[in-house]
Design a protein around this motif. Sequence first.
Motif, PDB file in Angstrom:
ATOM      1  N   HIS A 423       1.205  -1.432   0.135  1.00  0.00           N
ATOM      2  CA  HIS A 423      -0.232   0.032   0.435  1.00  0.00           C
ATOM      3  C   HIS A 423       0.358   1.382  -0.458  1.00  0.00           C
ATOM      4  O   HIS A 423       0.290   2.430  -0.780  1.00  0.00           O
ATOM      5  N   THR A 456      -4.073   4.825   1.655  1.00  0.00           N
ATOM      6  CA  THR A 456      -4.708   4.090   2.512  1.00  0.00           C
ATOM      7  C   THR A 456      -3.771   3.103   3.184  1.00  0.00           C
ATOM      8  O   THR A 456      -4.147   2.040   2.637  1.00  0.00           O
ATOM      9  N   PRO A 458      -4.324  -0.227   5.257  1.00  0.00           N
ATOM     10  CA  PRO A 458      -5.553  -0.864   5.417  1.00  0.00           C
ATOM     11  C   PRO A 458      -5.569  -1.434   6.957  1.00  0.00           C
ATOM     12  O   PRO A 458      -4.625  -0.992   7.803  1.00  0.00           O
TER      13      PRO A 458
END
Length: 551
Positions: A423, A456, A458
Amino acid sequence: MTGRSLASVLLVLLTFHGLLLCGLQLVVVDSAGADDDDEGVIEDGSCFHLQVSPPADAPEDAAERREHYRAMEAKDLFRHEQIISMAPGGLRNDSSGGRREARESSKLPEKMSGTASFELPMRSALNIAHVGMYLVSVRFGTPALPYSLVLDTANDLTWINCRLRRRKGKHYGRESPAAAAAQTMSVGGGGGEEEGPKKPKLTKHWYRPAKSSSWRRIRCSQKECAELPHNTCKSPSRIESCSYFQKVQDNTVTAGIYGTEKATVTLSDGKMAKLPGLILGCSTLEAGGSVDAHDGTLSLGNGLISFGSHAAMRFGGRFSFCLLSANSGPNASSYLTFGPNPAMRLGPAGTTMETRLVFNVDVTVGLGPPVTGITVGGQLLDIPPEVWDDSILGGGVILDTGTSVTGLVPEAYDAVTAALDVHLAHLPRVRDVAGFDFCYRWTFAGDGVDPANNVTIPSFTVEMEGGARLDADAKNVIMPEVEKGVACLGFRKLLLGGPVVFGNVLMQEYIWEFDHHSSKLRFRKDKCSTHHLHNQTAVQQHSSSHNRYIN
């Protein structure tokens, strides 16, 4: 001590000369007679607490910020070396593949006072040597004087900086003008280290047993001395003091003599009470980067001499604490509570998690949960189950308030960092940050969602036996601004071996309850700023009308 329960060890100790028998008692004293002999036994139904404040946040200056995180790395390395040094053989791999038979979890005696409790105040450490440490103020001795001790859930030895010889002048105390004249020491270890920013000067407060009427020195000739950890007695001498010595690979040491002492605490109704029969280390030698900046250590680990074990025996068999985040500010505080904590019943139904309290098979002072796995973004990571098995050499999990950044063994570290890196991999990578492998050119705002940079974070969940779940926020797994505009994953690889160590960054803004009586660990999300106020009004009224002091 391997294979022996804490309860059986305590019962053995209680038979030796009656020295520890008073550890099962709690006596109430009036403020006017606080330094006299103990009178009366406390009634059930009260509590006491010690105030806790978060560590200082990282400084704004770039050079000081780098030094802050370098100090954090050094401190965490010292902590890990200290933890694994407590295991037989230092957690070296054995020829049988590392498996050992799990032993029965140690418990405190079943005869408990069900409702009495107390809390202890912790305050923030505002200098580089206190980086990432939570301090708790405790009164020891007669007269009772306050000392700032590091909150330590992975230790069984409570010790205070000590001076054995009586000196002229008033002993350090809360109201003593002589406190400002206490010895000042520089922070850090000895020579041989590279030059760096000048370390701050710190005032240390010395415990002087000669000026405490309740101190009782333990001799090498006494049978209980042989049961005490880190023992350095060479013969059953009636003259020689029962002594201890701790040393880890970075040459950080603390050494001194054992004795029994009393702690004075303030109950929830404002009465003062004494906890007698505590084992206290009078430390006459302290050296190293993390021991020169505070007055000592308050042990909450599993062990026969742990302050947490002895205090919990009288207060329902449990203690709890709530760790404020480091950015809460220097004036924020929470509490370490002994006894049933009403805060555990707050919040919506089903928000308090419960699982088994595990006593690690090799690191005998360690306390932790039975972890079954970690999920990132709802996906269970491929981590060998042996990592979480506390019956295997180097397996299991320890909750350690003295460690900041969570340490994972390689099998878990590689899986966790790979899952989170997915991510963040599109961000510029920064590879020269001391102590962190996965860092990114990114300003982390704390909420884990940054549309401008397509980031973002997680969900990150630690799954535990019985369905308990630790749902970590983004700020519990990302270290912001380790350098200006640089954020890092908040994990370190434990190259020296397990067990896994959950540090206080991952534990922040949760209230944790360790219930020895039922061998349960309970926790729930909490901002940690108000849970201790449930009985403050009553305490203030009692204090005002009876002229009692509050810790």
